[in-house]
Design a protein around this motif. Structure first.
Motif, PDB file in Angstrom:
ATOM      1  N   PHE A 214       4.631   0.940  -2.124  1.00 55.87           N
ATOM      2  CA  PHE A 214       5.921   0.278  -2.382  1.00 55.87           C
ATOM      3  C   PHE A 214       7.042   1.281  -2.219  1.00 55.87           C
ATOM      4  O   PHE A 214       7.110   2.287  -2.932  1.00 55.87           O
ATOM      5  CB  PHE A 214       5.940  -0.307  -3.791  1.00 55.87           C
ATOM      6  N   ASP A 215       7.926   1.016  -1.233  1.00 56.63           N
ATOM      7  CA  ASP A 215       9.072   1.881  -0.980  1.00 56.63           C
ATOM      8  C   ASP A 215      10.153   1.580  -2.023  1.00 56.63           C
ATOM      9  O   ASP A 215      10.693   0.470  -2.070  1.00 56.63           O
ATOM     10  CB  ASP A 215       9.610   1.632   0.431  1.00 56.63           C
ATOM     11  N   LEU A 216      10.480   2.568  -2.846  1.00 55.41           N
ATOM     12  CA  LEU A 216      11.406   2.352  -3.946  1.00 55.41           C
ATOM     13  C   LEU A 216      12.842   2.139  -3.473  1.00 55.41           C
ATOM     14  O   LEU A 216      13.639   1.520  -4.175  1.00 55.41           O
ATOM     15  CB  LEU A 216      11.367   3.544  -4.908  1.00 55.41           C
ATOM     16  N   ALA A 217      13.185   2.631  -2.280  1.00 56.74           N
ATOM     17  CA  ALA A 217      14.552   2.507  -1.795  1.00 56.74           C
ATOM     18  C   ALA A 217      14.848   1.125  -1.225  1.00 56.74           C
ATOM     19  O   ALA A 217      15.848   0.496  -1.587  1.00 56.74           O
ATOM     20  CB  ALA A 217      14.834   3.581  -0.744  1.00 56.74           C
ATOM     21  N   ASN A 218      13.965   0.629  -0.338  1.00 52.37           N
ATOM     22  CA  ASN A 218      14.240  -0.677   0.279  1.00 52.37           C
ATOM     23  C   ASN A 218      13.364  -1.796  -0.265  1.00 52.37           C
ATOM     24  O   ASN A 218      13.446  -2.934   0.210  1.00 52.37           O
ATOM     25  CB  ASN A 218      14.088  -0.594   1.806  1.00 52.37           C
ATOM     26  N   GLU A 219      12.523  -1.479  -1.253  1.00 53.32           N
ATOM     27  CA  GLU A 219      11.683  -2.469  -1.941  1.00 53.32           C
ATOM     28  C   GLU A 219      10.812  -3.261  -0.957  1.00 53.32           C
ATOM     29  O   GLU A 219      10.727  -4.489  -1.003  1.00 53.32           O
ATOM     30  CB  GLU A 219      12.540  -3.407  -2.793  1.00 53.32           C
ATOM     31  N   VAL A 220      10.182  -2.521  -0.066  1.00 48.44           N
ATOM     32  CA  VAL A 220       9.258  -3.094   0.907  1.00 48.44           C
ATOM     33  C   VAL A 220       7.847  -2.626   0.579  1.00 48.44           C
ATOM     34  O   VAL A 220       7.626  -1.460   0.236  1.00 48.44           O
ATOM     35  CB  VAL A 220       9.632  -2.675   2.347  1.00 48.44           C
ATOM     36  N   LEU A 221       6.890  -3.558   0.663  1.00 51.04           N
ATOM     37  CA  LEU A 221       5.497  -3.245   0.380  1.00 51.04           C
ATOM     38  C   LEU A 221       4.734  -3.056   1.691  1.00 51.04           C
ATOM     39  O   LEU A 221       4.801  -3.890   2.585  1.00 51.04           O
ATOM     40  CB  LEU A 221       4.843  -4.362  -0.433  1.00 51.04           C
ATOM     41  N   PHE A 222       4.005  -1.927   1.794  1.00 52.91           N
ATOM     42  CA  PHE A 222       3.133  -1.654   2.926  1.00 52.91           C
ATOM     43  C   PHE A 222       1.687  -1.733   2.460  1.00 52.91           C
ATOM     44  O   PHE A 222       1.362  -1.345   1.340  1.00 52.91           O
ATOM     45  CB  PHE A 222       3.395  -0.258   3.498  1.00 52.91           C
ATOM     46  N   THR A 223       0.828  -2.222   3.340  1.00 49.30           N
ATOM     47  CA  THR A 223      -0.603  -2.260   3.040  1.00 49.30           C
ATOM     48  C   THR A 223      -1.358  -1.526   4.142  1.00 49.30           C
ATOM     49  O   THR A 223      -1.200  -1.830   5.328  1.00 49.30           O
ATOM     50  CB  THR A 223      -1.118  -3.707   2.949  1.00 49.30           C
ATOM     51  N   THR A 224      -2.166  -0.562   3.744  1.00 47.15           N
ATOM     52  CA  THR A 224      -2.976   0.196   4.691  1.00 47.15           C
ATOM     53  C   THR A 224      -4.443  -0.040   4.378  1.00 47.15           C
ATOM     54  O   THR A 224      -4.933   0.372   3.314  1.00 47.15           O
ATOM     55  CB  THR A 224      -2.677   1.706   4.599  1.00 47.15           C
ATOM     56  N   LEU A 225      -5.152  -0.728   5.262  1.00 48.21           N
ATOM     57  CA  LEU A 225      -6.571  -0.978   5.043  1.00 48.21           C
ATOM     58  C   LEU A 225      -7.336   0.339   4.985  1.00 48.21           C
ATOM     59  O   LEU A 225      -7.002   1.299   5.688  1.00 48.21           O
ATOM     60  CB  LEU A 225      -7.138  -1.866   6.156  1.00 48.21           C
ATOM     61  N   ILE A 226      -8.363   0.364   4.146  1.00 44.83           N
ATOM     62  CA  ILE A 226      -9.158   1.578   3.973  1.00 44.83           C
ATOM     63  C   ILE A 226     -10.598   1.297   4.393  1.00 44.83           C
ATOM     64  O   ILE A 226     -11.327   0.596   3.682  1.00 44.83           O
ATOM     65  CB  ILE A 226      -9.142   2.060   2.506  1.00 44.83           C
ATOM     66  N   PRO A 227     -11.046   1.824   5.525  1.00 46.40           N
ATOM     67  CA  PRO A 227     -12.449   1.666   5.901  1.00 46.40           C
ATOM     68  C   PRO A 227     -13.313   2.626   5.089  1.00 46.40           C
ATOM     69  O   PRO A 227     -13.062   3.826   5.055  1.00 46.40           O
ATOM     70  CB  PRO A 227     -12.465   2.041   7.393  1.00 46.40           C
ATOM     71  N   LEU A 228     -14.306   2.100   4.400  1.00 47.47           N
ATOM     72  CA  LEU A 228     -15.177   2.921   3.560  1.00 47.47           C
ATOM     73  C   LEU A 228     -16.560   3.018   4.195  1.00 47.47           C
ATOM     74  O   LEU A 228     -17.128   2.021   4.626  1.00 47.47           O
ATOM     75  CB  LEU A 228     -15.296   2.319   2.156  1.00 47.47           C
ATOM     76  N   ASP A 229     -17.070   4.225   4.244  1.00 47.24           N
ATOM     77  CA  ASP A 229     -18.398   4.444   4.806  1.00 47.24           C
ATOM     78  C   ASP A 229     -19.451   4.157   3.742  1.00 47.24           C
ATOM     79  O   ASP A 229     -20.079   5.060   3.187  1.00 47.24           O
ATOM     80  CB  ASP A 229     -18.538   5.882   5.304  1.00 47.24           C
TER      81      ASP A 229
END
Length: 391
Positions: free
Chosen positions: A261-276
């Motif tokens: 969550f970007d505190l300046a522009n209040e935008v949420l990013f999601t980064t998928l995490i591949p788990l082995d």
């Protein structure tokens, strides 16, 4: 012929030396130049050089920083070294004049010198500057003013600094749930007479701004899984609050994501995490994780319960799943409980099963005993701040 082979050897050696000094993001991009370059991450000799450079390079994020070690309801400061030599106990502010305030430090941390304290007995929150001893009691949100039969659960997702507005902000998730029959009996209310349409409200996120001394409900992005309530699942870095999030995904070996969550522009990013996750591990919840900052990057330390080997993956671009890069494999280490944080120059802190804290050096691959016990502990970076944060 021999001279040509020597020339090629020197050329490859020089290329290796140059590429090993590149930032991770640049090195990944140069993989499209040629097939040998695309296979550099599979070359053990090159990766050994690259890892050493990654750890030993100067990182501005560590300048003028020291370490904090919260253990239970106590906080220790190590101003001089990563080994907690001559550490001193800090006096937490008793802002509510309680006999046992039982405050903890939010593990998202902050290198701006301000820490977020939260009460483990209730939902009270305090911002605190250990250097100036200044503190600010955070007022309750208006959305907390609900009838006694309406109950809510709060998860703190992060605390950090909005550099655009010169503001400290807190992000949290609020969900409502109906009272049980026992709760209704205690309140003297009939369960069947409750206004259930009012009780079952949608959950939401809200932010607190120190500059405006007010809360704001966020209506611009969808809810995510309720995570971030355990040590090592939150991290503030480069203006973003990050936390671990479980998701529903059709992709193989993808059951989780990094929410940012970007505190300046209040935008949420999601980064998928591949788990082995090996195929013999049927339950992905047997796969543990710890979110840390390593050499200025977001990093995940992952391991399978019951094993003693830990993988460390680096993220060089938020929102891009392919930018996850597994750089280190630590172990096997005996009698290890879990990682609790990082220090400078590739230092990783772990606790043993008996609660003893030790340091593992990624450069030397050696363990250093610290002589400290701390079952409920985590390590945070700290930078002194002599300015008043107002509010």
């Amino acid at each position: 012929m021999i001279r040509e082979k020597v020339r090629n050897y020197i050329y490859d050696d020089l290329i290796f030396s140059i590429l090993s000094k590149l930032p991770l993001k640049s090195l990944k991009r140069f993989g499209c130049v040629s097939k040998p370059w695309s296979l550099l991450f599979e070359n053990n000799n090159f990766m050994s050089i690259f890892r050493n450079n990654f750890i030993s390079n100067h990182h501005s994020c560590y300048e003028d920083t020291s370490l904090l070690l919260p253990i239970g309801d106590k906080v220790f400061h190590s101003p001089y070294s990563d080994r907690f030599e001559n550490m001193v106990e800090l006096d937490l502010p008793n802002s509510f004049q309680e006999e046992n305030p039982n405050f903890g430090i939010l593990d998202s941390g902050s290198i701006t010198g301000i820490l977020c304290l939260y009460s483990q007995n209730n939902d009270r929150i305090v911002f605190w500057n250990p250097t100036t001893k200044e503190f600010k009691v955070i007022p309750p949100s208006p959305l907390e003013s609900v009838p006694p039969y309406q109950q809510f659960l709060i998860y703190l997702h992060g605390f950090g600094y909005d550099h655009v507005r010169d503001d400290y902000k807190l992000l949290r998730h609020v969900s409502y749930f109906p009272p049980s029959f026992g709760d209704c009996e205690y309140l003297g209310i009939s369960y069947h007479d409750l206004p259930h349409e009012d009780i079952l409200r949608d959950s939401f996120y809200e932010t607190y701004s120190l500059r405006s001394n007010s809360w704001k409900k966020l209506d611009t992005w969808h809810d995510s899984s309720v995570r971030g309530s355990y040590l090592g699942e939150r991290l503030y870095l480069d203006g973003k609050c990050n936390w671990w999030d479980y998701i529903d995904s059709d992709l193989p070996n993808v059951k989780s994501a990094l929410a940012s969550f970007d505190l300046a522009n209040e935008v949420l990013f999601t980064t998928l995490i591949p788990l082995d996750v090996p195929i013999d591990v049927a339950d992905e919840y047997m796969f543990y994780h710890h979110l840390v900052e390593l050499c200025g990057f977001i990093a995940f330390i992952t391991w399978i319960i019951g094993t003693s080997t830990f993988d460390i993956s680096i993220l060089y671009e938020v929102g891009v799943k392919e930018s996850w890069t597994k750089l280190f494999i630590v172990g096997p280490l005996s009698c290890i409980e879990r990682p609790i944080g990082t220090g400078k120059k590739g230092a990783i802190f772990f606790t043993k099963e008996d609660g003893e804290i030790f340091l593992f050096n990624l450069s030397t691959q050696k363990i250093e005993e610290l002589g400290i016990q701390g079952i409920y502990s985590h390590v945070l970076f700290y930078r002194k701040n002599f300015l008043s944060f107002g509010g």
